[in-house]
Design an enzyme around this catalytic site. Sequence first.
Site, PDB file in Angstrom:
ATOM      1  N   PRO A 104       0.826  -1.212   0.000  1.00 50.85           N
ATOM      2  CA  PRO A 104       0.000   0.000   0.000  1.00 50.85           C
ATOM      3  C   PRO A 104       0.859   1.262   0.000  1.00 50.85           C
ATOM      4  O   PRO A 104       2.067   1.214   0.270  1.00 50.85           O
ATOM      5  CB  PRO A 104      -0.818  -0.130   1.282  1.00 50.85           C
ATOM      6  CG  PRO A 104      -0.039  -1.061   2.152  1.00 50.85           C
ATOM      7  CD  PRO A 104       0.678  -1.989   1.240  1.00 50.85           C
ATOM      8  N   GLY A 161       2.757   4.666   1.020  1.00 45.11           N
ATOM      9  CA  GLY A 161       3.328   5.231   2.241  1.00 45.11           C
ATOM     10  C   GLY A 161       4.083   4.275   3.118  1.00 45.11           C
ATOM     11  O   GLY A 161       4.404   4.613   4.253  1.00 45.11           O
ATOM     12  N   VAL A 162       4.399   3.054   2.620  1.00 48.54           N
ATOM     13  CA  VAL A 162       5.107   2.102   3.481  1.00 48.54           C
ATOM     14  C   VAL A 162       6.614   2.141   3.254  1.00 48.54           C
ATOM     15  O   VAL A 162       7.358   1.407   3.907  1.00 48.54           O
ATOM     16  CB  VAL A 162       4.581   0.662   3.265  1.00 48.54           C
ATOM     17  CG1 VAL A 162       3.145   0.556   3.723  1.00 48.54           C
ATOM     18  CG2 VAL A 162       4.721   0.245   1.817  1.00 48.54           C
ATOM     19  N   GLY A 163       7.089   2.965   2.294  1.00 44.26           N
ATOM     20  CA  GLY A 163       8.528   3.136   2.124  1.00 44.26           C
ATOM     21  C   GLY A 163       9.126   2.345   0.987  1.00 44.26           C
ATOM     22  O   GLY A 163      10.321   2.022   1.017  1.00 44.26           O
ATOM     23  N   LYS A 164       8.331   2.030  -0.047  1.00 43.52           N
ATOM     24  CA  LYS A 164       8.855   1.243  -1.175  1.00 43.52           C
ATOM     25  C   LYS A 164       9.928   2.020  -1.937  1.00 43.52           C
ATOM     26  O   LYS A 164      11.012   1.502  -2.217  1.00 43.52           O
ATOM     27  CB  LYS A 164       7.709   0.859  -2.119  1.00 43.52           C
ATOM     28  CG  LYS A 164       6.600   0.057  -1.465  1.00 43.52           C
ATOM     29  CD  LYS A 164       5.549  -0.370  -2.453  1.00 43.52           C
ATOM     30  CE  LYS A 164       4.785   0.795  -3.063  1.00 43.52           C
ATOM     31  NZ  LYS A 164       4.007   1.557  -2.074  1.00 43.52           N
ATOM     32  N   THR A 165       9.628   3.257  -2.282  1.00 42.98           N
ATOM     33  CA  THR A 165      10.571   4.064  -3.061  1.00 42.98           C
ATOM     34  C   THR A 165      11.824   4.384  -2.237  1.00 42.98           C
ATOM     35  O   THR A 165      12.948   4.326  -2.745  1.00 42.98           O
ATOM     36  CB  THR A 165       9.899   5.363  -3.521  1.00 42.98           C
ATOM     37  OG1 THR A 165       8.712   5.045  -4.245  1.00 42.98           O
ATOM     38  CG2 THR A 165      10.824   6.167  -4.412  1.00 42.98           C
ATOM     39  N   SER A 189     -12.813 -14.506   4.613  1.00 43.92           N
ATOM     40  CA  SER A 189     -12.277 -14.728   5.966  1.00 43.92           C
ATOM     41  C   SER A 189     -13.368 -14.765   7.031  1.00 43.92           C
ATOM     42  O   SER A 189     -13.064 -14.869   8.209  1.00 43.92           O
ATOM     43  CB  SER A 189     -11.264 -13.629   6.313  1.00 43.92           C
ATOM     44  OG  SER A 189     -11.896 -12.378   6.334  1.00 43.92           O
ATOM     45  N   LYS A 224      -4.352  -8.919  11.517  1.00 38.69           N
ATOM     46  CA  LYS A 224      -5.534  -9.321  12.293  1.00 38.69           C
ATOM     47  C   LYS A 224      -5.185  -9.576  13.756  1.00 38.69           C
ATOM     48  O   LYS A 224      -5.946  -9.205  14.668  1.00 38.69           O
ATOM     49  CB  LYS A 224      -6.160 -10.572  11.654  1.00 38.69           C
ATOM     50  CG  LYS A 224      -6.786 -10.328  10.287  1.00 38.69           C
ATOM     51  CD  LYS A 224      -7.280 -11.620   9.653  1.00 38.69           C
ATOM     52  CE  LYS A 224      -7.898 -11.358   8.293  1.00 38.69           C
ATOM     53  NZ  LYS A 224      -8.357 -12.592   7.632  1.00 38.69           N
TER      54      LYS A 224
END
Length: 821
Positions: A386, A388-392, A708, A751
Amino acid sequence: MFKNIYFGDLVQGDTEELIQIMNPEEESKIKEDDIPDELGILPIRNTVLFPGVVIPITVGREKSVKLVKKAYKGNRIIGVVAQKNGSTEDPSLKDIYKVGTVAKIIKMLSQPDGNITIIIQGKTRFEVDEILAEDPFITAKVKLLKSVFPPKKNKEGKALMQSLKDSAAKILKLNPEIPQEAQMALDNIHDLGFLTHFLASNLNADVPNKQKLLETNDGFERATLLLELMLKEIQLLELKYDIQKKVHTDIDQQQRDYYLRQQIKVMQDELGNEGPDREVEELRRKGLKKKWSDEVHQHFNKELDKILRMNPQAAEYPVAMNYAELLLELPWEEFTEDNFDLKRARKILDKDHFGMEKVKERIIEYLAVLKLKNDMKGPILCLYGPPGVGKTSLGRSIAKALKRNYVRMSLGGVHDEAEIRGHRKTYVGALPGKIIQNIKKAKSSNPVFILDEIDKVNSNFRGDPASALLEVLDPEQNHEFKDNYLELDYDLSKVLFIATANSLDTIHPALRDRMEIIEITGYTLEEKSEIAKKHLIPKQKKEHGLKADDLKFQKSGITKLIDGYTRESGVRNLERKIGAVVRNAAKSLAMDQEFSKSITDKEVVEILGAEIFDKELYQGNDVAGVVTGLAWTQVGGEILFIESSLSKGKGKLTLSGQLGDVMKESAMAAISYLRANAEHYLIDYRVFDHYDLHVHVPAGAVPKDGPSAGITMLTSLASIYTQRKIKSKLAMTGEITLRGKVLPVGGIKEKILAARRAGIKEIILSARNRRDIDEIDTKYIKGLKINYVQDVDEVLEIALLKEKVKKPMQFTFPEKVNIVN
C-alpha cells in the site's frame, strides 16, 4: 497547346507554303459533290482531326495500311474518326465515334520499319450513317454535317475571335516549348470557323473534350466551349509558371546563402572566433576521450561528418547536434564501483527503515548473490504494498548501501510506448525514451533504477508501454536495448532495476512474470510508534525549525495520533499529523506564547480537534448471535461484529451491511451446513422454515468483502439457532466448505494486532495458518491464546458455551392439521 502543328521535312517548302495548305480557302478545291457517299474509315488514336487542319499520322495497323494505299492511288479521300480508347489493336465498331472528318491525303511516305506516314488535311465533318463492310477495312455510308458560324461582320463573332486569339497568344507566352511559327500561323487566320478548328486541334485536352467540340454543329457554341477550355489551360500554365519561378528563387537563395556562409567562415577563421565547424570539432575531441565501442565511435564520427555538410540555418541542424550531444553525454561503458559490504548495507537499511525484517533479509540475500556472482542477470525486484510504506525510499537506501547512483522514473500515467522506447528522429520534437534519459541523468551505466508505480502504466491506441518494458526488464534481452531515437544498442544489463506497485492486478501478466514480488504489508501500531520516534518527529522538527528539546512526544500522544487521526498501512498521514502538531508549537514559539512542550493524548486532541476514527472494542457476549471476527484492510487489521437475529416468518434470509459477493457466499455456505447438520447440533429443523433470518455486519456504509468470515458467520448462526452463549473475548477468522472444513486466510499479522488492540484474549485460526503465526515476532502474540482448528466441529466446541443467554428465545411452530377425506 499547338503540339500538333507540323513544321518538318515531310512538306517541301517553307512555312508560308504550309500556311497556304492550312488556309481555309483550300477547302473550296473539294466540292461536296466530289465527296462520295461511301468512305473508307481510318480510326486514329489519341487525337481528333478538325476541318482545315493539317496533321501527320503514322499508320501501322494492317487494315489502315490497306485503306491508305488504296485511297492514295485514287482520289485520296478518306474518313477519319477518333478511337474511344488508346488500344493498338484494330478497333471494333463500338470503339469508334460516329462523327468524324473527311480528309485528303496530301503526302505519303513509307518508313523503314514498314509503317506509313501520311500528311492529311481535314475538309468537312461527317456522321456515319451505316457500316457497309469491315474487311479489308471499314467502309461506311456517311452523311455530311454543316457548321453554322456568324457572319464575318458580326460583332459578337469578332469579339469571340479576338478572345480566342488573345488566349492563344497568352498560352504561347506561358509555354516556351511552342515554336514561334505558331504565332505567324495565328496571324494569318481570319476565319472564325478555321480558327476554332485550328485551336481545337492543338488544344492540350483529352479526346472526349475534342470530340465534343467536333460534334457541336453551332459554330458560335463550339467557339465558346473552346474558349472555356483554353482559359482552364491558361490557369494551369500560370500555376506551373509560379511554381517553377518559386523553385528557381529558392535555389538562387540557397546558392547565395552558401557563398555568404563561406565568406563568414573565412572571416571567423581570420578573427579566431568559434563557428559551427569549431563546435563540431570540439565534440569530436571529446569523443576521443570517451570509453565506448568502435561501433559507437564510428557512428558518432559519421554523424559529425553529416553535420559539417549541413546548413546551420536548416531545421535538421539542431536535431543532428542534439543527437550528437546525446551520444557524447551517455555513460557508455562508465560504471561506479560497487560496495558489497553487506554488514554496512544491513546497518543502512535498519537505520533508514524500521521493521520490514523479511523485506530487508530478501534484499541482503539479493545483494549477496550479486557479490558472489558479479552479474546482474537475476530477478527484477518488485516491492508491492500500500502507499506510504517506504517502497521508493527502500530503493534509495539500496543505492546508498551499494554506493551506486540513484535514478527514479515515475510510470504513473505513461500511456505512450514512445515514452519508453523514444521517438524516431524523423518526427518533429523527437526525444529519446525515459529509460535513456534517466541513464544519461545517472551518469553511470549501473545505477539503481526505480520504476515507480509500475501498476499505473496505461495502454491505449498509441501503443502498449507495458510491453515495451518487457525488453527493459528481461536480463536475457536488456543487454541490447534498442531506443528508437538512439538507433544504437545500449547495455542495460548492469542496471539494478527495482519496481514498485500498489496493486498486482493491473500489472501486465508477462511483465509480472519477469519480476520477483516482495510484499510489504504495512506497519503495525508498535512499528508506527517507533518510526514516528526515530524518523518522522526528528524530520518534522528539523523542517519547522525546532530544536530537539523544544518539543517532546509522549507515547500516549503518538498512539493517539495513530489510532485516532490516521487509518493507513503506511505513515504518510501520520507524518502530516505530526507536522500539524509541530507547526502549532513553532507558531507558539515564534509568537512567544506559552505552550506545552510535552505532547500527550490530551494535547493532541486540543491541537487537532476531535478524533477522526473510532476503533472497535470487544462488546461482550450477553446476546446470542453476536460474534467477533477479524478482517484485513488496506490500512491494517480490524475487528468486526457479525450479528444475527430471528423473527417469525417463512424462512426468508436477509443480508445487510454492504456485503460483497464472497461474504454472501460464506453466509449461504454456513446456512446450508447448519441445515444439513441440524440434528447433530440439536437444532429443530422446523426453525429454518418458520423463522426469518437476518444477518447484519455493522458500519453499513463501509463495503466489506473477502474470504475470511466463514467460521464467524457459522458461529453466529449456530448461536442464534441454539441460543447458546459465545465464549468471552474470543475472535476468529477462517473460511468454511460445505463439508465443514476450515480453510486458511491471509493478513494474519494485521488481524492479530487488531485483536490485541481490541482487548481480545483468544483467537481461532485454521491449522494451516500456523506457519503465518510462526513468522510473527513473539512480542506481538504474547498473552494471546491461539486455537488451531481443522473443521467446524472444533470451532463450535471452542466458541459456544453450554449455557444459554439470558432470556433465550422460545421457538414455537404451528400445529399440523390432518385433513380427512
